[in-house]
Each structure stands twice: as C-alpha cells, then as structure tokens.
Design an enzyme around this catalytic site. Sequence first.
Site, PDB file in Angstrom:
ATOM      1  N   GLY A  25       0.740  -1.085   0.094  1.00 35.47           N
ATOM      2  CA  GLY A  25      -0.038   0.016   0.083  1.00 35.47           C
ATOM      3  C   GLY A  25       0.739   1.360   0.191  1.00 35.47           C
ATOM      4  O   GLY A  25       0.466   2.369  -0.752  1.00 35.47           O
ATOM      5  N   TYR A  39      -8.195 -17.856   4.679  1.00 37.94           N
ATOM      6  CA  TYR A  39      -7.453 -16.448   3.926  1.00 37.94           C
ATOM      7  C   TYR A  39      -8.040 -16.738   2.538  1.00 37.94           C
ATOM      8  O   TYR A  39      -8.278 -15.947   1.894  1.00 37.94           O
ATOM      9  CB  TYR A  39      -6.062 -16.750   4.136  1.00 37.94           C
ATOM     10  CG  TYR A  39      -5.279 -15.794   3.182  1.00 37.94           C
ATOM     11  CD1 TYR A  39      -5.233 -14.372   3.616  1.00 37.94           C
ATOM     12  CD2 TYR A  39      -4.437 -16.088   2.129  1.00 37.94           C
ATOM     13  CE1 TYR A  39      -4.640 -13.365   2.684  1.00 37.94           C
ATOM     14  CE2 TYR A  39      -3.857 -15.093   1.447  1.00 37.94           C
ATOM     15  CZ  TYR A  39      -3.846 -14.069   1.583  1.00 37.94           C
ATOM     16  OH  TYR A  39      -3.165 -13.030   0.916  1.00 37.94           O
TER      17      TYR A  39
END
Length: 315
Positions: free
Chosen positions: A28, A172
């Site tokens: 990010g 996940y």
Amino acid sequence: MGEKWTKSSVPGQRGRVAVVTGANTGLGYETAKALAERGASVVLAVRDVGKGEQAAARMTGDVTVQALDLTSLDSVQAAAAGLRSRLDRIDLLINNAGVMYTPKQTTRDGFEMQFGTNHLGHFALTGLLLDLMLPVPGSRVVTVSSTGHRIRAAIHFDDLQWERSYSRVAAYGQSKLANLMFTYELQRRLAPHGTTAALAAHPGLSSTELARNSPTAFRLPLTWLAPLITQTPAMGALPTLRAATDPAALGGQYYGPGGRNEIKGHPRLVTSSPQSYEAAVQQRLWAVSEDLTGVRFPIAASGQSPSPSGSATAP
C-alpha cells in the site's frame, strides 16, 4: 508500453484523487507513493494514524491521512463520512489493506477476522464511497487479491464465519476468493454506467509484513528462501498500479506478476481460478455481504459476467 510495465509506465496523475487502504507500509505504501509522485492527491486510509502520518512524511506530493479500521463497520462508516466531507470526487479507490493467516479471532462486528477485514470491510467502504466515483469518467476500484484464492478456497455459505471449525489457510483463501468475486460482480453492475471500472490485482510473493501470522512450518522456510523467491514491495505493487492507471486496462481484468507461476516479475494480465468466475456465487456473495454490512450500493445488477479471457468493459 511493452511487456515490462514499470513504475515509470504510470501515466501522469495530476488532478486525480486516490484513496489507498493500508498505505502506511508494504504494498500500500509503494502504491500510494508512486501515485503521489505522479501527481495524484493521495489519501492514506490507515488504522494507525500516527504511522500513516509518518508514511505521508516520507512521500513527495499531496498526501493526507484518514483513519480507517476495516475490522469495525463503525470505523468504516466514520472513514467514509470523513472522506465525503473533504473530497468531492474519487478517481481511484485501492482496496489494498488486509490480514493473512491470522489465528482464529473475530472483528468488532463478530465476523471471522480475515473475511471481515479483507472482504466485508472493503465491500462496505466501496459501497459508501461509490457515488463519489460514478460521476468521474475513468475512475477505478482496484481490489488486491492473492494467489491464495486458489489454495483450499471456497465461499462457505454454510459457515462463512468459521464457527464450526477453523483453518487459517482456508479462511484466507475464502477472503481472497471473495475479493475477486466482489470485483467481477461490481464490474457487472458498473458496466451500464460507463464511467467507473472494477479491476483486481495480486502481488505475487512479496517481502512484506503480511505473512507474519503464517504457520511456523511455512514461515521459516520462506525466511530462508525469501531472497530467491520473493520480490520487493515496490515490484509487488506494480500489478495494482497497472490495474489502476494503465489506459489500456479494462474493467473486470486481473493483473499479476508475469514470471513463472505468477510469483514475481513485471505485471501482466492474468486469469483467476475457474470458480472465481461463477456468476451465481458472485451474486449470492454480494447479497450476503449487503446483509452482513448493511451497505447497499447505488447501482443495480445488470450485464454479463467478466470472462476468464480478460474481455471486459472499458471504463
């Protein structure tokens, strides 16, 4: 631009507004940094505002911070309200934040942590911000998935929150499969508007903090092999950047590293697992996600499902 799409391939972003979740570290951070360097006004939407401000200080350009905790729908609502109060448009929403292989635990709203954070938090945030994007031609929602969507992955509608049993790997996988199904259903609904597109990306195997919760049997070999098989966060961010900014990218497409097994390399168009393209499951997941989050999108279901071939609708 050729096969080797790099950071320098990112077109100028001046005048554009980008919101990047989980932007204080790792993928990010590199995504936000590149967008800011190319002229975008970037908002780092992060859980820890202090760390977000430190990250912003290391970037060049117009970078601000917005508190966002994806494990809390109240925080998602507050973050959306905060963004709406200071932005009149959003060109790029990068749903990047996530957790991986966490021990069994729940979000503040009682959702399994990985499904609640990776999918439901971003689902809600996107729905609450979408009307700032729909009037903006060329706007894009990019959601970061993973090759983990192929590993023991399915949407367990009979036990979405893993209350009967728990596998951190399978949970996940479910969350990352949900990211892709959300993207494809979102694109189907966006297509008639002709302004906003939904795309997905995955970073391959990148050396970030995301795997810190991995089982020891997986984490230790990865530590030894990391220099050989992983790539830097800057390289891992390139598929996301390409999905977000490449003028040739189309809604419904999925980008990942171009090397063997999509582990590393320069970004290219890739395909996801066959089950990720199952429209009926996408639509059911969408309905369940609306019910769980209480968020209704300002768009209706319409059009055709994106296909594995990568044919899609341009933004």
